[in-house]
Design a protein around this motif. Structure first.
Motif, short mmCIF file in Angstrom:
data_model
loop_
_atom_site.label_atom_id
_atom_site.label_comp_id
_atom_site.label_asym_id
_atom_site.label_seq_id
_atom_site.Cartn_x
_atom_site.Cartn_y
_atom_site.Cartn_z
N UNK A 425 2.64 -58.44 -31.39
CA UNK A 425 3.99 -57.96 -29.81
C UNK A 425 4.37 -56.72 -29.18
N UNK A 426 4.55 -56.43 -30.15
CA UNK A 426 5.55 -55.40 -29.86
C UNK A 426 4.91 -54.01 -28.81
N UNK A 427 3.33 -54.42 -29.76
CA UNK A 427 2.53 -53.15 -28.86
C UNK A 427 1.89 -54.05 -26.95
N UNK A 431 2.72 -52.34 -23.58
CA UNK A 431 2.15 -51.36 -22.95
C UNK A 431 2.37 -52.56 -21.20
N UNK A 432 3.00 -53.61 -21.86
CA UNK A 432 4.04 -54.40 -20.10
C UNK A 432 5.00 -53.89 -20.06
N UNK A 433 5.55 -52.71 -20.39
CA UNK A 433 6.56 -52.19 -19.93
C UNK A 433 5.95 -51.08 -19.06
N UNK A 454 7.73 -59.75 -18.80
CA UNK A 454 6.57 -60.65 -20.55
C UNK A 454 7.35 -59.33 -20.95
N UNK A 455 7.75 -58.68 -21.17
CA UNK A 455 8.35 -57.41 -22.37
C UNK A 455 9.18 -57.98 -23.48
#
Length: 616
Positions: A425-427, A431-433, A454-455
């Motif tokens: 989830x952190x990865x 990516x969303x960020x 979403x991030x």
């Protein structure tokens, strides 16, 4: 082959994980968890010899540091750091369950040596061609030097045992060149602590292996050492020896560290038993540092002191208990050195590798580096396995003997997936960020907001994603002010502070939001006096947490100047003159201070002199 492949992927990623890239941290943590899951699957109903005291103390140490999330001053920081250093205890658990035969162990250790050799070559290239410090993939050359020390002893552990059986043989050409490269790369780092710890460890190794290594091999090692000294002198143009010669005055060489340790010890008494939360030193340090310490430090440059500050007496006792257990295992093997010469040779040099890092950690932060933590976990697992003949009658077990194969596989898979939830989830959040930042540059505000939102939903436990979403909304407010983006910015910046009350960027972001748009968009509406009081409280919090942060002082000073509170502004900015400033915000601070001095009627020469003293 699967564990070897996993290690081949994991170790370089762990070395490259410096804390500046969340995707690398996510990948490394995920690979470590996958390796543990593979080890658990392969351990099913196998007869294992497990050193339960060593394993349990290591897991208790990891569990305690992770549990400090519950009382940490920054739960977000502690949670991330727990995964960052999890390879120390997870690698020990994984390789304890794997119970590799000696042949496979040699392949794993040779793989590690090959990667360490590449790191050494890269460090030498940094000095020769890039005019940089010899630090390989690390941000700090001391960590690189520690890694090279481990590599030297790991190399000898795989080279010396067969030579002891056939003394007429020489050290192979490959082993000689590898030793020379690792030693030269260590010297080029100019790490005085690494060199001292190696000089202390070397006589211990000589005493333990006295008359067990041929004279020819001993002379080869001495010649290689002298050659490495010569090469480092030539490559660095004498800089390496200048660093070493500074040890003639050890107190002058270590003044900065002594100041850090004094400040940290003064703060430790606030939470002596349980600490302030794992990985939080860098948040506490700005508020507790003495003006004599003119730089910002993320680490205490003493792992034991930092562990005491973050994990309390309990964490430090667990670490020293682990040290005593490993010493006990090695002592038991030493008593049987005549019966087990091969085991004794390798164990001596692996124990020396742990010792050299333990000594070096009195003056640096090796335990807080993922690549080194992984290597130490693997070496500890190998050391306990070499000591197995001394403990085999006490801790034999058949892993999962009372569990069916299918239920066991399901349990392992579910547990692995549970652990993978955090790094995955952190990865995805990172990516969303990144996607949100790209959309913001393209002025696609609605789509960018959905990515940032979403991030925060994916990684709701990490403060930085709330900070980035809040800053995004604040940037939009400067272009298109609206009630919606005001509330988005306020909500996310407050959430950031809830996760990490020491995050200066969140405090300054809220102050900027209220100062620029609070009178028009705050709900419920506030009069100017209430709003100014709210802003000043935030700025006071920021100064208390970092009294030498130039951007904080500039923002607070400018706020006071707007209100014509010249005496308060002078007291704030003049009181910070004993700090020497570095980093972002220095220009803004100097401009604010110059404006204040002008309004107080100071001459141009006086203003220039005071500003030069602050930022020479």
């Amino acid at each position: 082959m699967v564990p070897l492949l996993a290690l081949a992927l994991l170790f370089p990623v762990a070395l490259a994980t410096t804390g500046q890239s969340l995707p690398l941290l996510a990948i490394a943590a995920a690979l470590m968890i996958i390796l543990l899951g593979v080890a658990a699957q392969q351990a099913y109903r196998r007869p294992l010899t497990i050193d339960w005291p060593v394993l349990l103390v290591m897991l208790l140490l990891g569990g305690w540091l992770t549990a400090s999330t519950l009382w940490s001053i920054s739960s977000s920081t502690t949670l991330v750091n727990s995964f960052w250093l999890s390879p120390l205890w997870l690698a020990l658990l994984a390789y304890t369950l794997l119970q590799l035969p000696n042949r496979l162990w040699r392949w794993h250790l040779r793989l590690l040596l090959f990667m360490l050799l590449l790191s050494a070559l890269y460090a030498i290239a940094q000095v020769l061609w890039f005019a940089d410090d010899a630090r390989s993939l690390f941000l700090n050359r001391n960590n690189h030097a520690a890694l090279m020390n481990i590599g030297l002893l790991l190399l000898l552990s795989q080279t010396l045992p067969p030579l002891a059986v056939t003394p007429e043989r020489r050290l192979s050409l490959i082993a000689s060149l590898t030793f020379l490269t690792l030693f030269t790369a260590m010297l080029l780092a100019g790490s005085r602590g690494a060199l001292i710890s190696l000089l202390i460890t070397a006589p211990v190794v000589v005493l333990l292996l006295w008359r067990r290594v041929s004279l020819r091999v001993t002379l080869q090692l001495l010649l290689l050492t002298a050659t490495g000294l010569l090469f480092s002198e030539i490559i660095s143009n004498g800089w390496a020896f200048e660093r070493i010669s500074s040890l003639q005055d050890p107190f002058a060489a270590g003044t900065t560290r002594l100041n850090i340790w004094r400040d940290a010890l003064a703060h430790w008494r606030e939470a002596p038993f349980i600490g302030n939360g794992f990985g939080t030193f860098w948040l506490l340090f700005p508020g507790l540092r003495n003006p004599e310490t003119t730089r910002f430090f993320y680490y205490a440059h003493n792992d034991y002191l930092q562990l005491l500050l973050e994990g309390g007496i309990i964490a430090l006792l667990l670490l020293f208990t682990l040290y005593l257990l490993l010493l006990n295992r090695f002592t038991a093997l030493w008593r049987q050195r005549q019966r087990l010469p091969q085991h004794y040779f390798e164990a001596t040099l692996l124990f020396a590798a742990l010792l050299v890092v333990a000594l070096h950690s009195f003056v640096t932060f090796n335990f807080y580096i993922m690549g080194i933590a992984l290597l130490l976990g693997i070496i500890t697992a190998r050391l306990t396995q070499l000591c197995k003949p001394c403990t085999a009658n006490r801790w034999q077990t058949r892993w999962a003997a009372n569990t069916g194969r299918r239920p066991y596989q399901v349990i392992v898979i579910l547990f692995t997936l549970l652990l993978l939830e955090f790094p995955v989830t952190m990865g995805l959040a990172d990516h969303a960020k990144s996607r949100g930042s790209e959309l913001l540059q393209q002025n696609q505000l609605k789509e960018a907001y959905h990515e940032f939102e979403q991030a925060t939903q994916l990684a709701s436990h990490i403060d930085v994603f709330y900070l980035l979403t809040g800053q995004f909304a604040l940037d939009v407010m400067q272009m298109r002010p609206s009630d919606i983006f005001y509330s988005i910015a306020e909500e996310n910046l407050k959430q950031c502070l809830a996760k990490n009350g020491y995050r200066i960027e969140c405090i300054l972001g809220l102050a900027q939001l209220y100062e620029g748009y609070g009178s028009e968009y705050s709900q419920p509406p506030q009069n100017p006096d209430e709003l100014n009081h709210r802003i000043e409280e935030l700025l006071r919090q920021a100064v208390a947490k970092d009294p030498a942060h130039p951007l904080v002082l500039a923002r607070y000073g400018r706020f006071l100047l707007k209100q014509q509170r010249l005496d308060d502004a002078y007291h704030l900015l003049n009181g910070s003159e004993h700090y020497q400033f570095h980093g972002p915000g220095i220009r803004s601070y100097l401009q604010t201070y110059a404006e204040l001095l002008q309004q107080r009627g100071e001459s141009q020469n006086t203003i220039l002199q005071r500003l030069q003293r602050l930022a020479p």
